[in-house]
Design a protein around this motif. Structure first.
Motif, PDB file in Angstrom:
ATOM      1  N   UNK A 108      84.005   7.399 -57.753  1.00  0.00           N
ATOM      2  CA  UNK A 108      84.361   6.695 -56.525  1.00  0.00           C
ATOM      3  C   UNK A 108      84.096   5.222 -56.762  1.00  0.00           C
ATOM      4  N   UNK A 109      85.139   4.434 -56.728  1.00  0.00           N
ATOM      5  CA  UNK A 109      85.051   3.031 -57.118  1.00  0.00           C
ATOM      6  C   UNK A 109      84.317   2.223 -56.058  1.00  0.00           C
ATOM      7  N   UNK A 110      83.364   1.428 -56.510  1.00  0.00           N
ATOM      8  CA  UNK A 110      82.670   0.483 -55.643  1.00  0.00           C
ATOM      9  C   UNK A 110      82.913  -0.917 -56.209  1.00  0.00           C
ATOM     10  N   UNK A 111      82.634  -1.960 -55.429  1.00  0.00           N
ATOM     11  CA  UNK A 111      82.937  -3.319 -55.917  1.00  0.00           C
ATOM     12  C   UNK A 111      82.342  -3.645 -57.273  1.00  0.00           C
ATOM     13  N   UNK A 112      81.143  -3.148 -57.564  1.00  0.00           N
ATOM     14  CA  UNK A 112      80.514  -3.498 -58.838  1.00  0.00           C
ATOM     15  C   UNK A 112      80.944  -2.601 -59.997  1.00  0.00           C
ATOM     16  N   UNK A 113      81.690  -1.522 -59.702  1.00  0.00           N
ATOM     17  CA  UNK A 113      82.033  -0.576 -60.769  1.00  0.00           C
ATOM     18  C   UNK A 113      83.522  -0.526 -61.084  1.00  0.00           C
ATOM     19  N   UNK A 114      84.298  -1.469 -60.553  1.00  0.00           N
ATOM     20  CA  UNK A 114      85.752  -1.407 -60.700  1.00  0.00           C
ATOM     21  C   UNK A 114      86.169  -1.324 -62.169  1.00  0.00           C
ATOM     22  N   UNK A 115      85.684  -2.205 -63.006  1.00  0.00           N
ATOM     23  CA  UNK A 115      86.092  -2.227 -64.409  1.00  0.00           C
ATOM     24  C   UNK A 115      85.692  -0.941 -65.119  1.00  0.00           C
ATOM     25  N   UNK A 117      70.425   5.052 -63.592  1.00  0.00           N
ATOM     26  CA  UNK A 117      70.854   4.328 -64.780  1.00  0.00           C
ATOM     27  C   UNK A 117      71.749   5.232 -65.614  1.00  0.00           C
ATOM     28  N   UNK A 118      72.786   4.635 -66.189  1.00  0.00           N
ATOM     29  CA  UNK A 118      73.696   5.349 -67.068  1.00  0.00           C
ATOM     30  C   UNK A 118      73.634   4.703 -68.448  1.00  0.00           C
ATOM     31  N   UNK A 119      74.144   5.415 -69.442  1.00  0.00           N
ATOM     32  CA  UNK A 119      74.257   4.854 -70.784  1.00  0.00           C
ATOM     33  C   UNK A 119      75.728   4.867 -71.173  1.00  0.00           C
ATOM     34  N   UNK A 120      76.291   3.678 -71.379  1.00  0.00           N
ATOM     35  CA  UNK A 120      77.689   3.536 -71.761  1.00  0.00           C
ATOM     36  C   UNK A 120      77.757   2.776 -73.081  1.00  0.00           C
ATOM     37  N   UNK A 121      78.208   3.454 -74.110  1.00  0.00           N
ATOM     38  CA  UNK A 121      78.316   2.835 -75.444  1.00  0.00           C
ATOM     39  C   UNK A 121      77.009   2.186 -75.874  1.00  0.00           C
ATOM     40  N   UNK A 122      75.901   2.868 -75.616  1.00  0.00           N
ATOM     41  CA  UNK A 122      74.602   2.383 -76.048  1.00  0.00           C
ATOM     42  C   UNK A 122      73.958   1.347 -75.154  1.00  0.00           C
ATOM     43  N   UNK A 123      74.598   1.011 -74.036  1.00  0.00           N
ATOM     44  CA  UNK A 123      74.071   0.002 -73.120  1.00  0.00           C
ATOM     45  C   UNK A 123      73.617   0.651 -71.810  1.00  0.00           C
ATOM     46  N   UNK A 124      72.417   0.305 -71.365  1.00  0.00           N
ATOM     47  CA  UNK A 124      71.942   0.792 -70.081  1.00  0.00           C
ATOM     48  C   UNK A 124      72.699   0.080 -68.965  1.00  0.00           C
ATOM     49  N   UNK A 125      73.223   0.847 -68.018  1.00  0.00           N
ATOM     50  CA  UNK A 125      73.950   0.287 -66.879  1.00  0.00           C
ATOM     51  C   UNK A 125      73.219   0.705 -65.613  1.00  0.00           C
ATOM     52  N   UNK A 126      72.738  -0.286 -64.865  1.00  0.00           N
ATOM     53  CA  UNK A 126      72.049  -0.030 -63.601  1.00  0.00           C
ATOM     54  C   UNK A 126      73.061  -0.124 -62.469  1.00  0.00           C
ATOM     55  N   UNK A 127      73.151   0.929 -61.674  1.00  0.00           N
ATOM     56  CA  UNK A 127      74.103   0.944 -60.575  1.00  0.00           C
ATOM     57  C   UNK A 127      73.552   0.210 -59.356  1.00  0.00           C
ATOM     58  N   UNK A 128      74.409  -0.546 -58.716  1.00  0.00           N
ATOM     59  CA  UNK A 128      74.019  -1.282 -57.515  1.00  0.00           C
ATOM     60  C   UNK A 128      73.822  -0.305 -56.355  1.00  0.00           C
ATOM     61  N   UNK A 129      73.088  -0.711 -55.318  1.00  0.00           N
ATOM     62  CA  UNK A 129      72.963   0.146 -54.134  1.00  0.00           C
ATOM     63  C   UNK A 129      74.330   0.518 -53.595  1.00  0.00           C
ATOM     64  N   UNK A 130      74.493   1.780 -53.214  1.00  0.00           N
ATOM     65  CA  UNK A 130      75.801   2.240 -52.762  1.00  0.00           C
ATOM     66  C   UNK A 130      76.018   1.963 -51.286  1.00  0.00           C
ATOM     67  N   UNK A 131      77.281   1.755 -50.950  1.00  0.00           N
ATOM     68  CA  UNK A 131      77.659   1.578 -49.557  1.00  0.00           C
ATOM     69  C   UNK A 131      77.693   2.939 -48.867  1.00  0.00           C
ATOM     70  N   UNK A 132      77.608   2.919 -47.542  1.00  0.00           N
ATOM     71  CA  UNK A 132      77.624   4.152 -46.774  1.00  0.00           C
ATOM     72  C   UNK A 132      78.925   4.934 -47.009  1.00  0.00           C
ATOM     73  N   UNK A 133      80.064   4.247 -47.115  1.00  0.00           N
ATOM     74  CA  UNK A 133      81.337   4.930 -47.368  1.00  0.00           C
ATOM     75  C   UNK A 133      81.285   5.688 -48.684  1.00  0.00           C
ATOM     76  N   UNK A 134      80.736   5.061 -49.689  1.00  0.00           N
ATOM     77  CA  UNK A 134      80.613   5.684 -51.006  1.00  0.00           C
ATOM     78  C   UNK A 134      79.766   6.948 -50.912  1.00  0.00           C
ATOM     79  N   UNK A 135      78.626   6.842 -50.243  1.00  0.00           N
ATOM     80  CA  UNK A 135      77.738   7.989 -50.089  1.00  0.00           C
ATOM     81  C   UNK A 135      78.436   9.133 -49.353  1.00  0.00           C
ATOM     82  N   UNK A 136      79.156   8.792 -48.288  1.00  0.00           N
ATOM     83  CA  UNK A 136      79.832   9.827 -47.509  1.00  0.00           C
ATOM     84  C   UNK A 136      80.915  10.528 -48.330  1.00  0.00           C
ATOM     85  N   UNK A 137      81.684   9.761 -49.096  1.00  0.00           N
ATOM     86  CA  UNK A 137      82.725  10.361 -49.920  1.00  0.00           C
ATOM     87  C   UNK A 137      82.132  11.286 -50.975  1.00  0.00           C
ATOM     88  N   UNK A 138      81.036  10.895 -51.582  1.00  0.00           N
ATOM     89  CA  UNK A 138      80.367  11.767 -52.550  1.00  0.00           C
ATOM     90  C   UNK A 138      79.979  13.085 -51.883  1.00  0.00           C
TER      91      UNK A 138
END
Length: 198
Positions: free
Chosen positions: A122-129, A39-60
């Motif tokens: 690393x941009x994922x579909x749910x984090x683009x914005x 979970x992250x905090x952005x401007x006072x709002x809790x943001x829950x990250x979606x499960x990551x794709x394998x590509x995302x994990x590998x790039x990290x």
């Protein structure tokens, strides 16, 4: 079955702060473990990250390893550690380059913006914005000098490199890198981008 809102903790009377993230419960009320781990905090709002794709994990993993092998002794490369940008903003960049002295403290749960030299999302579909608009703005406002955004194009990474302009306090795009990334800041870097996904 319980509805999702039942799982969310009630915010403190004055709203969430960056320091509250160290006191969230590890499990949600129905017992699901590690519910608040990502979970992250952005401007006072809790943001829950979606499960990551394998590509995302590998790039990290691969970006962390590549940067760590090239970083000078005074810098450390970490993944998935929070950076506190202000009283109500505490994101968790995918990769960060911070002062080695700060990284040596094994009790730390976050780093201050002044200790960060580069943050990478690393941009994922749910984090683009968030990754394209909101987070870069907050990182720049906090004074972090370098920001990279990594996107996927036909299964390969493309890295958008930004540097903070001290006159405006905002990031300017300095390059879009395909296949090979070569940089002299924040230290000498050379990465075969295609190799990150092989």
């Amino acid at each position: 079955m319980n509805s999702a809102p039942e799982y969310w903790p009630a915010p403190p009377p004055k709203g969430w702060t960056a320091d509250d993230l160290d006191h969230l419960p590890s499990d949600r009320p129905d017992g699901e473990p590690d519910f608040f781990e990502h979970v992250e905090l952005i401007d006072g709002t809790l943001v829950f990250r979606a499960p990551q794709q394998r590509l995302h994990q590998r790039l990290v993993h691969e970006l962390t390893a590549c940067l760590d092998s090239q970083a000078p002794a005074q810098l450390s490369v970490l993944h998935r550690m929070d950076v506190k940008l202000g009283h109500r903003t505490r994101p968790c960049p995918d990769v960060a380059v911070i002062d080695a002295e700060a990284a040596a403290d094994m009790a730390r749960t976050f780093y201050e913006a002044r200790e960060a030299h580069l943050v990478i999302e690393i941009v994922s579909p749910e984090s683009v914005e968030r990754d394209r608009k909101l987070k870069p703005q907050r990182y720049a406002e906090a004074g972090i000098p370098h920001f990279w955004r990594v996107e996927e194009n036909e299964g390969r990474p493309v890295v958008y490199v930004y540097e903070r302009d001290p006159a405006t306090g905002s990031y300017g795009l300095t390059g879009i890198h395909h296949r090979l990334l070569t940089m002299s800041v924040p230290f000498q870097i050379e990465i075969d981008l295609d190799s990150l996904v092989k």
